[in-house]
Design an enzyme around this catalytic site. Structure first.
Site, mmCIF file in Angstrom:
data_model
loop_
_atom_site.group_PDB
_atom_site.id
_atom_site.type_symbol
_atom_site.label_atom_id
_atom_site.label_comp_id
_atom_site.label_asym_id
_atom_site.label_seq_id
_atom_site.Cartn_x
_atom_site.Cartn_y
_atom_site.Cartn_z
ATOM 1 N N LYS A 195 0.853 -1.196 0.000
ATOM 2 C CA LYS A 195 0.000 0.000 0.000
ATOM 3 C C LYS A 195 0.882 1.236 0.000
ATOM 4 O O LYS A 195 1.689 1.441 0.907
ATOM 5 C CB LYS A 195 -0.917 -0.007 1.215
ATOM 6 C CG LYS A 195 -1.764 1.265 1.310
ATOM 7 C CD LYS A 195 -2.817 1.174 2.385
ATOM 8 C CE LYS A 195 -3.573 2.476 2.503
ATOM 9 N NZ LYS A 195 -4.643 2.407 3.495
ATOM 10 N N LYS A 253 -2.124 -1.514 -3.893
ATOM 11 C CA LYS A 253 -3.015 -0.355 -3.836
ATOM 12 C C LYS A 253 -2.190 0.919 -3.945
ATOM 13 O O LYS A 253 -1.186 1.022 -3.244
ATOM 14 C CB LYS A 253 -3.746 -0.396 -2.495
ATOM 15 C CG LYS A 253 -4.640 0.783 -2.235
ATOM 16 C CD LYS A 253 -5.229 0.684 -0.860
ATOM 17 C CE LYS A 253 -6.046 1.910 -0.579
ATOM 18 N NZ LYS A 253 -6.504 1.983 0.771
#
Ligand code: PBG
Length: 327
Positions: A195, A253
Site C-alpha cells: 500500500k 493499492k
C-alpha cells in the site's frame, strides 16, 4: 506473401472474443461500502459522484441489490462521529460499534454475502492516522495490539475476511495469532501489503472525514508507514513478509499507476492478489466523463481489464455496479 498476419484474429467480434485472454465478471469484484450512523441516510460523497454513505437501514437494501446483481463480496468502512474519536481507537473495539452492527446487519439480510472489514485506526483517530500517535511518531507495536483486538471484534461480529490497511510492521502476525488463539481459524486475512503513500486516496478521506490533521513533529501525510511510490523491490519484500505472517490474500493499492507492481507481486507469490482501484481513480474518470472528455464506460472497462491483465485475481472497485450493469 505474409505467413503471419496478426489481423486475422481481429477480423470480427466472434473471433476476437475467442482469442481474448482476459475477461471481467461480477465475481471479480469486491464492493467497498461506506456506512454512517442514522436512519434513512443515503448521502452522496461530493468527490465521488454517484457513490454514497448508507445508514444501516438503507445498507440492507443496497446489499440485497448487490447480491441480486451477482456481487458477492463487500468491504466495509465506517464514518465515525468526531465525538467518538480518540488516539487509540477505543470506539473501534466496542461490540456495539457501527462496524460491528454493520457486519451483523449484512449477515442478517444476506447471510452468504462475503463480509470483509477494513481494520485501521484512521477513521477512529482524532489525528486521522492509522496508528497511535505518541512521542512525535506513529507507534508501531502499540498500534498492532489494538489492531489485533479490532480484528477479533470484527470476527466475533461475523466478518469473513479481515482487511488491515494500516501498514504497521508485524500486524498480520499479531492479528493471525490472536484469531488462532481465540478459535477463529477460518477468518481470512486480506492484507493491504503493498500500500503506497498515495495522493489518490483524497476522495476516500473526504468520504470518512479521516484525513490526517496538522501535528507538531508529525508529517500530515502517511509516508512513515505507507510505501514510497518510487519503490518496486520493497513491494515484493513486504508482500512476502505478510504471507509468512499469515495473510491469505495480499493487495496492491492503488491500481492503475501500480500495474508493474501488480505483475511483479503476482509472479512472486502463491496466494491470490487483490488490487484496490482507489477513490482518486474513480473520481478522475467521473470528472472527465462529466466534462464529456472521456467515454465513461469504455475507459472504465479498459482500466479494469488492464488491472486484471496485470495479474489481479480480484478488484476492489467503486465501479463494480456500473460494470455489472454493463455486462
Ligand atoms: C484507511 C484506508 C484508506 C483507504 C482504504 N483504507 C485511506 C488511507 O490509507 O489514507 C483508501 C481507499 C481509497 O482511496 O479508495 N487506512
Amino acid at each position: 506473401m505474409r505467413l503471419r498476419r496478426n489481423r486475422r484474429l481481429r477480423t470480427n467480434p466472434a473471433i476476437r472474443s475467442l482469442v481474448r485472454e482476459t475477461s471481467i465478471a461480477p465475481t471479480d469484484f469486491i464492493v467497498p461500502l461506506f456506512v454512517t450512523e442514522g436512519k434513512g441516510i443515503k448521502q452522496e460523497i461530493s468527490s465521488m459522484p454517484n457513490y454514497y454513505r448508507y445508514s444501516l437501514d438503507l445498507l440492507q437494501k443496497e446489499v440485497k441489490e448487490l447480491w441480486a446483481m451477482g456481487l458477492k463480496s463487500v468491504l466495509i468502512f465506517v464514518k465515525v462521529s468526531d465525538h467518538l474519536k480518540d488516539n487509540k481507537g477505543t470506539e473501534a473495539l466496542r461490540a456495539e460499534g457501527l462496524m460491528q452492527r454493520a457486519i451483523k446487519t449484512i449477515k442478517d439480510v444476506c447471510p452468504d454475502m462475503l463480509v470483509m472489514t477494513d481494520v485501521a485506526l484512521d477513521p477512529y483517530s482524532t489525528y486521522g492516522h492509522d496508528g497511535i500517535v505518541a512521542h512525535g511518531s506513529i507507534q508501531n507495536d502499540a498500534t498492532n495490539s489494538v489492531l489485533a483486538k479490532i480484528a477479533l471484534s470484527h470476527a466475533q461480529a461475523g466478518a469473513d475476511v479481515i482487511a488491515p490497511s494500516d501498514m504497521m510492521d508485524g500486524r498480520i502476525f499479531d492479528i493471525r495469532s490472536l484469531l488462532e488463539q481465540e478459535g477463529y481459524h477460518n477468518t481470512a486475512i486480506m492484507s493491504y501489503s503493498a500500500k503506497y503513500a498515495s495522493a489518490f486516496y483524497g476522495p476516500f478521506r473526504d468520504a470518512l472525514q479521516s484525513a490526517p490533521v496538522d501535528l507538531k513533529n508529525i508529517p500530515k501525510d502517511k509516508q512513515t508507514y505507507q510505501m514510497d511510490p518510487a519503490n518496486r523491490q520493497e513491494a515484493v519484500k513486504q508482500t512476502l513478509m505478510d504471507i509468512e505472517q499469515g495473510a491469505d490474500i495480499v493487495m496492491v493499492k492503488p491500481g492503475l499507476s501500480y500495474l508493474d507492481i501488480v505483475r511483479e507481486v503476482t509472479d512472486a507469490v502463491d496466494v491470490p492478489v487483490a488490487v484496490y482501484q482507489v477513490s482518486g481513480e474513480y473520481a478522475m474518470l467521473k470528472a472527465a466523463a462529466e466534462k464529456g472528455w472521456l467515454d465513461h464506460n469504455a475507459v472504465m472497462m479498459e482500466q479494469l481489464l488492464s488491472i486484471k491483465r496485470a495479474g489481479a485475481h480480484m478488484i476492489a472497485s467503486y465501479f463494480a455496479k456500473d460494470v455489472v450493469r454493463l455486462l
